[in-house]
Design a protein around this motif. Structure first.
Motif, mmCIF file in Angstrom:
data_model
loop_
_atom_site.group_PDB
_atom_site.id
_atom_site.type_symbol
_atom_site.label_atom_id
_atom_site.label_comp_id
_atom_site.label_asym_id
_atom_site.label_seq_id
_atom_site.Cartn_x
_atom_site.Cartn_y
_atom_site.Cartn_z
ATOM 1 N N GLY A 231 0.802 -1.216 0.000
ATOM 2 C CA GLY A 231 0.000 0.000 0.000
ATOM 3 C C GLY A 231 0.831 1.259 0.000
ATOM 4 N N ILE A 232 1.926 1.264 -0.751
ATOM 5 C CA ILE A 232 2.776 2.455 -0.862
ATOM 6 C C ILE A 232 2.685 2.974 -2.288
ATOM 7 C CG2 ILE A 232 5.137 3.337 -0.771
ATOM 8 C CD1 ILE A 232 5.695 1.310 1.441
ATOM 9 N N ILE A 233 2.291 4.229 -2.417
ATOM 10 C CA ILE A 233 2.073 4.814 -3.738
ATOM 11 C C ILE A 233 2.993 6.013 -3.916
ATOM 12 C CG2 ILE A 233 0.224 6.433 -3.087
ATOM 13 C CD1 ILE A 233 -1.273 5.364 -5.633
ATOM 14 N N ARG A 234 3.488 6.182 -5.143
ATOM 15 C CA ARG A 234 4.290 7.350 -5.467
ATOM 16 C C ARG A 234 3.665 8.006 -6.692
ATOM 17 N NH1 ARG A 234 10.646 6.941 -6.874
ATOM 18 N NH2 ARG A 234 10.601 5.821 -4.869
ATOM 19 N N CYS A 235 3.438 9.309 -6.606
ATOM 20 C CA CYS A 235 2.794 10.015 -7.708
ATOM 21 C C CYS A 235 3.283 11.450 -7.757
ATOM 22 C CB CYS A 235 1.279 9.988 -7.563
ATOM 23 S SG CYS A 235 0.667 10.788 -6.062
ATOM 24 N N GLU A 236 3.048 12.095 -8.896
ATOM 25 C CA GLU A 236 3.431 13.490 -9.035
ATOM 26 C C GLU A 236 2.529 14.372 -8.173
ATOM 27 O OE1 GLU A 236 5.383 13.486 -13.501
ATOM 28 O OE2 GLU A 236 3.270 14.059 -13.281
ATOM 29 N N ALA A 237 3.024 15.572 -7.884
ATOM 30 C CA ALA A 237 2.366 16.442 -6.898
ATOM 31 C C ALA A 237 1.012 16.962 -7.349
ATOM 32 C CB ALA A 237 3.279 17.618 -6.561
ATOM 33 N N GLY A 238 0.761 16.984 -8.672
ATOM 34 C CA GLY A 238 -0.522 17.483 -9.163
ATOM 35 C C GLY A 238 -1.618 16.437 -9.219
ATOM 36 N N VAL A 239 -1.297 15.196 -8.900
ATOM 37 C CA VAL A 239 -2.325 14.149 -8.806
ATOM 38 C C VAL A 239 -3.287 14.531 -7.687
ATOM 39 C CG1 VAL A 239 -2.726 11.739 -8.165
ATOM 40 C CG2 VAL A 239 -0.866 12.325 -9.725
ATOM 41 N N SER A 240 -4.584 14.456 -7.941
ATOM 42 C CA SER A 240 -5.571 14.798 -6.914
ATOM 43 C C SER A 240 -5.869 13.592 -6.038
ATOM 44 C CB SER A 240 -6.858 15.302 -7.559
ATOM 45 O OG SER A 240 -7.562 14.227 -8.178
ATOM 46 N N LEU A 241 -6.434 13.846 -4.879
ATOM 47 C CA LEU A 241 -6.851 12.746 -4.023
ATOM 48 C C LEU A 241 -7.934 11.922 -4.710
ATOM 49 C CD1 LEU A 241 -6.906 14.382 -0.463
ATOM 50 C CD2 LEU A 241 -5.004 13.324 -1.713
ATOM 51 N N ALA A 242 -8.740 12.564 -5.551
ATOM 52 C CA ALA A 242 -9.738 11.827 -6.338
ATOM 53 C C ALA A 242 -9.046 10.840 -7.284
ATOM 54 C CB ALA A 242 -10.608 12.798 -7.132
#
Length: 451
Positions: A78-89
């Motif tokens: 359950g560890i996710i990495r994403c760019e800063a503009g990804v929304s919680l949605a």
């Protein structure tokens, strides 16, 4: 020369400011040369902060909302990495079908991951999980010097602490890695309990925080009398039935506020009428339901552009927390003052924060009772009233939430956050915001109260 991009705006729609330039970032390896910019800089996401912490009047906004790529997802841990503009949605859309949920979420899912870190957002489970920052493992921070720093509790740990809750002032977050919460299905076992007094709210909170991950209350403060308020106490846990996972069907936004309401639409009388209807729509004292996560966590997200009901003048969001030892007395005084002033709040939320400490230097949540209200912008009358509320909060050892503020004084901010000078050491030399200039230099905005 000003950019043709749409000017940044906060969710409260006050103040209304203009940037000299908006710089959109589409690729994380093509960030503008920040060192060459001769004006103050501030990252900007989706503008869901209520006040001016996301605004940079006469400066440059770096728009990170286009950085929407997922980089990795360890579905076992359950560890996710994403760019800063990804929304919680966006995170929910990817994570929920795979049996994971956000560790902490505010009342809207239309917040960027970078914004969730910069404001160290909290939610209904603060007593059980702390703030969003408690679950952040690391992120990449770009400084105006051109440095790309991996920040974590072990690497550049002071910048890590300063950036969480640091209001975007320490640099641009390019990507972040954080832990998710394991779930069996997308449903919540929810209970809604009507209460008829402030004392009953405290009793329900004390009885619920141990057994329920999520607790929050909607309150009506305009009933008058010794009971001071009434409301609905909501509590819930993630449902554990694996068969329900197949029955979940996401819904699109069904409603929209297409125009700005006239300024007189929200007043004491209309708020009282709404409160009366909302309180009595639940006929029974206690209701138990199994509900999808969306209406439980994000009821207002179902109404697109709901902030337009306050009209073009916008509104003030006012959230404070007071320590437990002063909580009852402070709430009595604040509610009494609101009733005397006749200031109706359309959306009023009451909750207890827990004792889990955030890693953030300037983070708002701390053990105590928090009340969040919104007030239509009626100019000096509204500001004078909130200044009087400030005095009650300060006298009881409380603080205001920077992400929801548009008007607290520099004197008040420095009382609330005496650590601000330590934090200031980690601000990027080229970064600033309308909020930071106001609360540290005492420079008020140019925007008139009526827009």
């Amino acid at each position: 020369m000003a950019s043709k991009n749409k000017q940044p705006q906060s969710w409260g729609r006050y103040p209304s400011v203009k940037n000299n330039q908006i710089l959109p970032v589409y690729w994380r390896n093509e960030l503008p040369d920040l060192a060459s910019i001769d004006q103050s800089i501030l990252p900007y996401g989706y503008g869901r902060s209520y006040g001016d912490s996301c605004l940079n009047e006469d400066g440059v906004s770096v728009d990170i909302s286009h950085l929407k790529n997922f980089i990795s997802f360890d579905t076992e841990r359950g560890i996710i990495r994403c760019e800063a503009g990804v929304s919680l949605a966006d995170v929910l859309e990817v994570a929920v079908p795979r049996g994971w949920f956000l560790p902490v979420t505010p009342g809207t899912k239309f917040v960027s991951v970078g914004g969730a870190i910069a404001n160290d957002v909290h939610g209904k489970n603060h007593h059980a999980a702390g703030t969003f920052g408690c679950h952040v493992l690391r992120f990449e921070l770009v400084r105006s010097s051109g440095e790309h720093l991996i920040c974590s509790p072990e690497q550049h740990s002071e910048l890590f602490r300063a950036t969480i809750g640091g209001l975007g002032l320490t640099g641009v977050i390019l990507w972040a890695e954080f832990r998710l919460h394991k779930i069996v299905n997308p449903f919540i076992d929810m209970e809604s309990i009507r209460f008829d007094s402030l004392d009953e709210f405290f009793e329900l909170s004390a009885a619920s925080d141990k057994d329920y991950d999520y607790t929050v209350s909607w309150v009506d403060l305009l009933i008058g009398g010794q009971k001071l308020c009434r409301g609905k106490f909501s509590r819930g846990n993630h449902n554990q039935d694996p068969d329900l996972a197949k029955k979940y069907k996401p819904k699109t936004l069904p409603l929209m506020v297409p125009i700005d309401f006239p300024s007189f639409a929200l007043n004491t009388f209309t708020v009282k009428a709404f409160n009366e209807a909302y309180y009595h729509v639940q006929l029974e004292k206690e209701v138990k339901k199994v509900v999808p996560y969306d209406p439980f966590f994000y009821p207002l997200d179902a109404i697109h552009n709901w902030n337009r009901i306050y009209g073009k003048r916008g509104f003030f969001q006012y959230q404070f927390v007071v320590p437990f030892e002063n909580g009852r007395d402070a709430m009595h005084k604040c509610i009494h003052h609101i009733q005397q002033a006749g200031e109706g709040s359309f959306l009023t939320v009451l909750k207890q924060f827990g004792h889990i400490k955030s890693p953030g230097m300037l983070s708002f949540p701390r053990p105590g009772i928090t009340l969040a209200l919104d007030f239509s912008n009626h100019g000096e009358r509204t500001r004078t009233f909130m200044n009087e509320l400030d005095t009650i909060v300060e006298d009881n050892g409380g603080v205001l939430y920077p992400a929801k503020d548009a008007r607290m004084s520099a004197e008040s901010f420095k009382k609330y956050y005496p650590q601000w000078q330590e934090f200031e050491k980690y601000i990027d030399p080229k970064f600033s915001s309308s909020f930071w200039r106001r609360v540290t230099q005492g420079t008020d905005r140019k925007t008139p109260l009526y827009i």
